[in-house]
Design an enzyme around this catalytic site. Sequence first.
Site, PDB file in Angstrom:
ATOM      1  N   ALA A   1     -51.882 -10.900  -3.314  1.00 39.15           N
ATOM      2  CA  ALA A   1     -52.266 -11.248  -4.681  1.00 39.15           C
ATOM      3  C   ALA A   1     -51.911 -10.093  -5.611  1.00 39.15           C
ATOM      4  CB  ALA A   1     -53.768 -11.513  -4.733  1.00 39.15           C
TER       5      ALA A   1
ATOM      6  N   GLU B   1     -56.999  -5.997   2.424  1.00 44.13           N
ATOM      7  CA  GLU B   1     -57.933  -6.153   1.295  1.00 44.13           C
ATOM      8  C   GLU B   1     -59.089  -5.169   1.346  1.00 44.13           C
ATOM      9  OE1 GLU B   1     -56.638  -8.636   3.087  1.00 44.13           O
ATOM     10  OE2 GLU B   1     -56.162 -10.368   1.828  1.00 44.13           O
TER      11      GLU B   1
ATOM     12  N   GLU C   1     -51.636 -14.466   4.388  1.00 45.18           N
ATOM     13  CA  GLU C   1     -52.343 -15.759   4.387  1.00 45.18           C
ATOM     14  C   GLU C   1     -51.370 -16.904   4.092  1.00 45.18           C
ATOM     15  OE1 GLU C   1     -55.277 -14.132   1.664  1.00 45.18           O
ATOM     16  OE2 GLU C   1     -56.861 -14.621   3.080  1.00 45.18           O
TER      17      GLU C   1
ATOM     18  N   GLY D   1     -52.750 -11.821   0.636  1.00 41.88           N
ATOM     19  CA  GLY D   1     -52.388 -13.213   0.346  1.00 41.88           C
ATOM     20  C   GLY D   1     -51.010 -13.578   0.888  1.00 41.88           C
TER      21      GLY D   1
HETATM   22  N1  CO8 Z   1     -50.046  -6.445  -6.566  1.00 37.76           N
HETATM   23  C1  CO8 Z   1     -49.423  -5.908  -7.639  1.00 37.76           C
HETATM   24  N2  CO8 Z   1     -48.410  -5.015  -7.535  1.00 37.76           N
HETATM   25  C2  CO8 Z   1     -48.024  -4.660  -6.303  1.00 37.76           C
HETATM   26  C3  CO8 Z   1     -48.637  -5.181  -5.146  1.00 37.76           C
HETATM   27  C4  CO8 Z   1     -49.686  -6.116  -5.310  1.00 37.76           C
HETATM   28  N3  CO8 Z   1     -50.312  -6.692  -4.271  1.00 37.76           N
HETATM   29  N4  CO8 Z   1     -48.040  -4.618  -4.060  1.00 37.76           N
HETATM   30  C5  CO8 Z   1     -47.090  -3.789  -4.533  1.00 37.76           C
HETATM   31  N5  CO8 Z   1     -47.076  -3.802  -5.873  1.00 37.76           N
HETATM   32  C6  CO8 Z   1     -46.199  -3.049  -6.781  1.00 37.76           C
HETATM   33  C7  CO8 Z   1     -46.565  -1.571  -6.849  1.00 37.76           C
HETATM   34  O1  CO8 Z   1     -47.606  -1.368  -7.777  1.00 37.76           O
HETATM   35  C8  CO8 Z   1     -45.245  -0.966  -7.284  1.00 37.76           C
HETATM   36  O2  CO8 Z   1     -45.093  -1.179  -8.662  1.00 37.76           O
HETATM   37  P1  CO8 Z   1     -44.633   0.057  -9.637  1.00 37.76           P
HETATM   38  O3  CO8 Z   1     -43.234   0.368  -9.172  1.00 37.76           O
HETATM   39  O4  CO8 Z   1     -44.689  -0.521 -11.009  1.00 37.76           O
HETATM   40  O5  CO8 Z   1     -45.583   1.174  -9.384  1.00 37.76           O
HETATM   41  C9  CO8 Z   1     -44.192  -1.822  -6.586  1.00 37.76           C
HETATM   42  O6  CO8 Z   1     -44.874  -3.059  -6.233  1.00 37.76           O
HETATM   43  C10 CO8 Z   1     -43.667  -1.201  -5.290  1.00 37.76           C
HETATM   44  O7  CO8 Z   1     -44.777  -0.875  -4.479  1.00 37.76           O
HETATM   45  P2  CO8 Z   1     -45.022   0.606  -3.886  1.00 37.76           P
HETATM   46  O8  CO8 Z   1     -44.434   1.635  -4.784  1.00 37.76           O
HETATM   47  O9  CO8 Z   1     -46.468   0.738  -3.570  1.00 37.76           O
HETATM   48  O10 CO8 Z   1     -44.136   0.511  -2.564  1.00 37.76           O
HETATM   49  P3  CO8 Z   1     -44.396   1.283  -1.183  1.00 37.76           P
HETATM   50  O11 CO8 Z   1     -43.210   1.038  -0.331  1.00 37.76           O
HETATM   51  O12 CO8 Z   1     -44.793   2.700  -1.428  1.00 37.76           O
HETATM   52  O13 CO8 Z   1     -45.676   0.554  -0.513  1.00 37.76           O
HETATM   53  C11 CO8 Z   1     -46.988  -1.351   0.156  1.00 37.76           C
HETATM   54  C12 CO8 Z   1     -45.583  -0.792  -0.153  1.00 37.76           C
HETATM   55  C13 CO8 Z   1     -47.552  -0.636   1.382  1.00 37.76           C
HETATM   56  C14 CO8 Z   1     -46.837  -2.832   0.426  1.00 37.76           C
HETATM   57  C15 CO8 Z   1     -47.917  -1.079  -1.065  1.00 37.76           C
HETATM   58  O14 CO8 Z   1     -47.262  -1.539  -2.239  1.00 37.76           O
HETATM   59  C16 CO8 Z   1     -49.241  -1.797  -0.986  1.00 37.76           C
HETATM   60  O15 CO8 Z   1     -50.128  -1.354  -0.264  1.00 37.76           O
HETATM   61  N6  CO8 Z   1     -49.425  -2.908  -1.739  1.00 37.76           N
HETATM   62  C17 CO8 Z   1     -50.667  -3.616  -1.831  1.00 37.76           C
HETATM   63  C18 CO8 Z   1     -50.882  -4.488  -0.633  1.00 37.76           C
HETATM   64  C19 CO8 Z   1     -52.249  -5.148  -0.706  1.00 37.76           C
HETATM   65  O16 CO8 Z   1     -53.276  -4.485  -0.805  1.00 37.76           O
HETATM   66  N7  CO8 Z   1     -52.277  -6.502  -0.654  1.00 37.76           N
HETATM   67  C20 CO8 Z   1     -53.475  -7.262  -0.691  1.00 37.76           C
HETATM   68  C21 CO8 Z   1     -53.797  -7.652  -2.086  1.00 37.76           C
HETATM   69  S1  CO8 Z   1     -55.351  -8.490  -2.196  1.00 37.76           S
HETATM   70  C22 CO8 Z   1     -55.005 -10.101  -1.710  1.00 37.76           C
HETATM   71  O17 CO8 Z   1     -53.898 -10.428  -1.396  1.00 37.76           O
HETATM   72  C23 CO8 Z   1     -56.150 -11.052  -1.705  1.00 37.76           C
HETATM   73  C24 CO8 Z   1     -55.652 -12.507  -1.529  1.00 37.76           C
HETATM   74  C25 CO8 Z   1     -56.685 -13.458  -2.029  1.00 37.76           C
HETATM   75  C26 CO8 Z   1     -56.159 -14.797  -2.496  1.00 37.76           C
HETATM   76  C27 CO8 Z   1     -54.859 -14.788  -3.310  1.00 37.76           C
HETATM   77  C28 CO8 Z   1     -54.863 -15.696  -4.503  1.00 37.76           C
HETATM   78  C29 CO8 Z   1     -53.485 -15.770  -5.239  1.00 37.76           C
END
Ligand code: CO8
Length: 257
Positions: free
Chosen positions: A65, A131, A111, A108
């Site tokens: 998400a 999460e 999922e 997500g």
């Molecule tokens: N949401 C928004 N932006 C994101 C997300 C995300 N989930 N994941 C990555 N990005 C963005 C980063 O902010 C970054 O943007 P910017 O360049 O503007 O700073 C860009 O994508 C690249 O990401 P990173 O620089 O962080 O890349 P890395 O290679 O260093 O890391 C990772 C990659 C490990 C995947 C890291 O980005 C990360 O941990 N992301 C978040 C993953 C996460 O926590 N996901 C769970 C989210 S909660 C959820 O999914 C709940 C679901 C519930 C239902 C859904 C309903 C729609």
Amino acid sequence: MEFTFIKAWTEDDVGLVQMHRPEVLNALNQEMFEELLTALEVFDADPAIRCMILTGSGRAFSAGADIKQMAKMGAVDQMRSPAPARWERMRRLRKPVVAAVNGFALGGGCELVMCCDIVVAADTARFGQPEINIGIIPGAGGTQRLTRVAGKFKAMELILTGRHMTAAEAEAMGLVNRVVAPELVLDEARRIAREIAAKSPIAVRTAKECILKALDTPLSVGLDFERKAFALLFATEDKVEGMQAFLEKRPPKFQGL
Ligand code: CO8
């Protein structure tokens, strides 16, 4: 079909949907989720399409998400959110969906993979439910579907620590059907989708329905459900064609009738 956050196209009788926000690792904002469901539902309703493929772009299938969008939300916003109804629409797709997981499938995104029916993953793909690291829990089936796939202890570990797992680990736990080199992910998904597309579409849809039923009914209820579905297929022209073709030693031509 014209979209902003996804690409959708057909290849013969297979419909493909590609999430396309690579700059944020295909984070699922509400708009992209709506678009991908719309595309999948259009394919699901089109008799010319027999199987679908869902994939990502760049380094991710989907990193989950959109945290930027979620950061602004409170409990009431969540309760009023259209997201649960969208996940329900995903669950109700009748044709098989092959997930071609090219990179991160987190939160997500993981999922979403578990809503698909067959999973092909790049050997570089990473799966997880992180999460817990942002103070929440999986909210689109992760605690339920991962537990059914992996069992209590693996699900506990993955959800409570939020750690990522490799494609090989996901395959060993039964979350992934095949692991291939990154450049082969889409081709392998296509190969499986085409193989399914050549079968009787009614039998395929019925088999999917029965298998999903197994996940939320006791065995006796599931067996009754299967028995009725089995009998019903004897009313189809595809059943006649399939058996006739076997007896005549020729490949069947299924019409979906
Ligand atoms: N949401 C928004 N932006 C994101 C997300 C995300 N989930 N994941 C990555 N990005 C963005 C980063 O902010 C970054 O943007 P910017 O360049 O503007 O700073 C860009 O994508 C690249 O990401 P990173 O620089 O962080 O890349 P890395 O290679 O260093 O890391 C990772 C990659 C490990 C995947 C890291 O980005 C990360 O941990 N992301 C978040 C993953 C996460 O926590 N996901 C769970 C989210 S909660 C959820 O999914 C709940 C679901 C519930 C239902 C859904 C309903 C729609």
